[in-house]
Design a protein around this motif. Structure first.
Motif, PDB file in Angstrom:
ATOM      1  N   GLU A  35     -14.388 -28.263  35.726  1.00 29.02           N
ATOM      2  CA  GLU A  35     -14.226 -26.955  35.117  1.00 29.02           C
ATOM      3  C   GLU A  35     -15.558 -26.445  34.580  1.00 29.02           C
ATOM      4  N   VAL A  36     -15.689 -25.127  34.597  1.00 30.13           N
ATOM      5  CA  VAL A  36     -16.931 -24.482  34.192  1.00 30.13           C
ATOM      6  C   VAL A  36     -16.684 -23.623  32.962  1.00 30.13           C
ATOM      7  N   GLU A  91     -29.829 -24.752  29.446  1.00 30.88           N
ATOM      8  CA  GLU A  91     -30.320 -26.025  29.957  1.00 30.88           C
ATOM      9  C   GLU A  91     -29.363 -27.150  29.573  1.00 30.88           C
ATOM     10  N   ILE A  92     -29.094 -28.023  30.527  1.00 34.27           N
ATOM     11  CA  ILE A  92     -28.224 -29.173  30.291  1.00 34.27           C
ATOM     12  C   ILE A  92     -29.102 -30.375  29.963  1.00 34.27           C
ATOM     13  N   GLU A  93     -28.952 -30.911  28.772  1.00 32.54           N
ATOM     14  CA  GLU A  93     -29.765 -32.057  28.342  1.00 32.54           C
ATOM     15  C   GLU A  93     -28.864 -33.212  27.925  1.00 32.54           C
ATOM     16  N   GLY A 122     -22.529 -24.610  32.412  1.00 35.40           N
ATOM     17  CA  GLY A 122     -22.430 -25.864  33.134  1.00 35.40           C
ATOM     18  C   GLY A 122     -20.993 -26.326  33.269  1.00 35.40           C
ATOM     19  N   GLU A 123     -20.833 -27.481  33.887  1.00 36.57           N
ATOM     20  CA  GLU A 123     -19.494 -27.964  34.201  1.00 36.57           C
ATOM     21  C   GLU A 123     -19.115 -29.172  33.355  1.00 36.57           C
ATOM     22  N   ARG A 124     -17.810 -29.431  33.351  1.00 28.95           N
ATOM     23  CA  ARG A 124     -17.243 -30.635  32.739  1.00 28.95           C
ATOM     24  C   ARG A 124     -16.395 -31.341  33.789  1.00 28.95           C
ATOM     25  N   ASP A 125     -16.385 -32.654  33.733  1.00 29.43           N
ATOM     26  CA  ASP A 125     -15.542 -33.441  34.620  1.00 29.43           C
ATOM     27  C   ASP A 125     -14.341 -33.929  33.825  1.00 29.43           C
ATOM     28  N   CYS A 126     -13.146 -33.519  34.248  1.00 29.86           N
ATOM     29  CA  CYS A 126     -11.905 -33.853  33.530  1.00 29.86           C
ATOM     30  C   CYS A 126     -10.958 -34.621  34.444  1.00 29.86           C
TER      31      CYS A 126
END
Length: 601
Positions: free
Chosen positions: A210-211, A328-330, A225-229
């Motif tokens: 999901e975004v 930015e994804i950190e 960014g995205e998440r993994d569920c």
């Protein structure tokens, strides 16, 4: 910016929203049912109002009661959190028709995206891939069979208003089509007041990606960014992480931009989540959640962007002050849902208890979102989540190691939770490698491993505390015209007594000991004939189906009815054989723990 916000929710999400308000200088208003009068979100708020009895339909879901509380409090905005009224377009429109601001997308946008067939059509217009299937509701079993012949079995029948696996039925052969169609329609009507269904190709082993979206009323749309569920049991998420370990940079870019296109096409603003299924390197639109998500926390941790604050700012008319390239994804972040459930008993909800010990972890990279405190009683009327543990580190490997440490430190006694299950997952090869799919828990993980984890890491039984109390603290709850006030008294040398509950309204008052279970003054007693054996509800919930009739013979282990509680379907079975002499409930009826359901002779 707003001066006072009513949070139309409870538990940890209500406290999460209130914390954001506090940092923005906004005063907060809680609402609560009779069951929640001592709950953490009520303690946290600046002021609180009772909106009705324990049953959600008569309190948290009562449109007029919620809006009336906002008016009484002088709130200039309502934030719905998630669940309850968060995705209810009718309620959003009622708020929009007042001088109170709705913190969320417009009711029109919610309607466009809330019905799955309309949302699929809209996404196709925005060139967002959708799972092959229908964009119009399906009425007959013949249509289901025709679609299955076109795309091949299995196919999924889904309720238009569905979510969380409810109203979703898989058809693997022509012989199953009629029964599964009727079941999906029935669940859609029972859960979402909408019996319309659609059909699409069923993906066997997808990832759930999901975004997170933020959009303002000035036409700016950003994705975070995205998440993994993908780690789910019965379509309910238990662990979420950001970013996904399954996406490469190309797929990550494509799926993020597709989410932005879809949201822009829907003329959507505020926070939202576009959900996709990913399989064999391809992604397909699933649905849009028109609200904040439980797992928004991991996105905040890896982007540094406070999603809830931006919900409030957007609702106040502010413009997003960052460009897409600024996001930015950190690092890496994982959220563990700390649910009051029995992991070794198919994640059945815990039925009550008191937090005798509550000592959450801390340290670098550890965030706790909760509302309960040590000594609180578990309220079982709504959902099973009591807290969220969010762990963040420089990369996934370090995040997993930090998660092991944090979960080992999380000390909860008095209420059974799924912490042992989470600790098991951190030793699981498929999860550690990031190779799990949405089917992993239900179809691949050995259930015996869960039972062993509960035995190894579950709380030990401890005796009571015999220490004498020298000081007796007595807390009183006083309601005046529905508004809640607290009074605390401290007495030395007085005997301890149960916490009293004082309600005062219109000049009158009544005092009674606080009950173990929420009660209703207008409960009707069910007449039970004869001396038969009663099969009672083990938890509060809604009867999804009744599978027996008077005169039926049942054997030990037979299902007599299905009870939905805390978003989970629970089979109620006969412990011994017999003949059904009475059926005391019907489909769609709400029941409390201990209520008789069926009587056997």
């Amino acid at each position: 910016m707003f001066s006072k916000v009513l949070v139309a929710n409870r538990g940890e999400i209500a406290v999460r929203v209130m914390r954001a308000c506090e940092e923005l200088g906004i005063r907060t208003v809680a609402i609560y049912s009779d069951a929640d009068k001592h709950s953490g979100h009520v303690r946290y708020a600046d002021e609180a109002y009772n909106v009705g009895p324990a049953r959600a339909a008569d309190s948290y879901l009562d449109h007029e009661a919620v809006i009336d509380a906002a008016r009484k409090a002088g709130a200039d905005a309502i934030h719905p959190g998630y669940g309850f009224l968060a995705e209810n377009a009718e309620f959003a429109r009622k708020v929009e028709e007042t001088d109170i601001k709705w913190v969320g997308p417009s009711a029109d946008a919610m309607e466009r995206l809330g019905e799955k067939t309309k949302a699929r059509a809209l996404m196709q217009e925005a060139d967002v891939p959708v799972v092959p299937g229908t964009t119009e509701p399906v009425e007959s079993v013949e249509e289901v069979k025709e679609i299955a012949e076109e795309f091949g079995y299995p196919v999924a029948i889904k309720a238009e208003g569905g979510g969380g696996g409810r109203g979703l039925k898989v058809v693997r052969s022509e012989a199953e089509a009629e029964e599964q169609l009727e079941t999906a329609k029935r669940e859609g009507e029972a859960y979402f007041d909408n019996a319309s269904v659609y059909v699409e190709k069923y993906l066997e082993s997808p990832r759930h990606i999901e975004v997170q979206i933020l959009a303002d009323e000035h036409g700016n749309v950003r994705h975070l960014g995205e998440r993994d569920c993908s780690l789910q049991r019965r379509h309910q998420k238990v662990v979420e992480e950001a970013p996904s370990p399954a996406l490469d940079e190309d797929l990550r870019e494509r799926i993020g931009e597709a989410a932005r296109r879809g949201v822009r096409e829907a003329e959507y603003y505020n926070a939202g989540t576009v959900e996709f299924l990913v399989e064999d390197g391809e992604f397909y639109f699933m649905e849009v959640n028109t609200r904040i998500q439980v797992e928004h926390t991991v996105t905040e941790q890896v982007t540094g962007i406070d999603v809830v604050k931006w919900q409030l700012r957007v609702a106040a008319g502010e413009e997003l002050d960052f460009e897409q390239d600024d996001v930015e994804i950190e690092g890496h972040s994982i959220e563990f849902r700390i649910n009051a459930e029995k992991a070794d008993k198919d994640f059945a909800p815990a039925t009550g208890g008191t937090l005798d010990t509550y000592d959450p972890p801390g340290g670098i990279g550890v965030r706790i979102d909760d509302a309960l405190r040590q000594g609180d009683e578990l309220v079982t009327d709504y959902d099973s989540m009591i807290a969220k543990l969010i762990v963040t580190a420089s990369d996934r490997e370090e995040c997993l190691a930090r998660s092991e440490r944090a979960l080992a430190e999380y000390d909860i006694e008095g209420i059974e939770t799924i912490i042992p299950f989470h600790r098991l997952m951190l030793t699981d090869e498929a999860f550690r490698a990031g190779e799990h799919t949405t089917k992993y828990l239900d179809e691949e993980l050995d259930k015996e491993r869960i039972a062993q984890a509960v035995e190894k890491w579950g709380p030990e039984e401890r005796g009571g505390d015999d220490e004498d109390e020298e000081v007796t603290e007595r807390e009183f709850t006083v309601e005046v015209n529905g508004k809640r006030f607290e009074v605390s008294l401290e007495e030395r040398g007085a005997p301890a007594i149960p916490t009293p509950d004082v309600s005062a309204a219109n000049g009158g008052s009544a005092t009674r000991s606080r009950p173990d279970e929420a009660t209703s003054d207008d409960d009707e007693e069910v007449a039970i004939e004869g001396d038969g054996e009663q099969i009672a509800a083990e938890m509060q919930g809604t009867i999804l189906s009744v599978d027996v009739a008077e005169g039926d013979d049942v054997a030990a282990g037979d299902v007599v009815c299905v009870l939905e509680a805390m978003k989970m379907e629970n089979d109620v079975v006969a412990e011994r054989g017999g003949t059904v002499s009475q059926v005391l409930v019907s489909e769609g009826e709400s029941v409390d723990m201990g209520d008789p359901l069926v009587v056997l002779e």
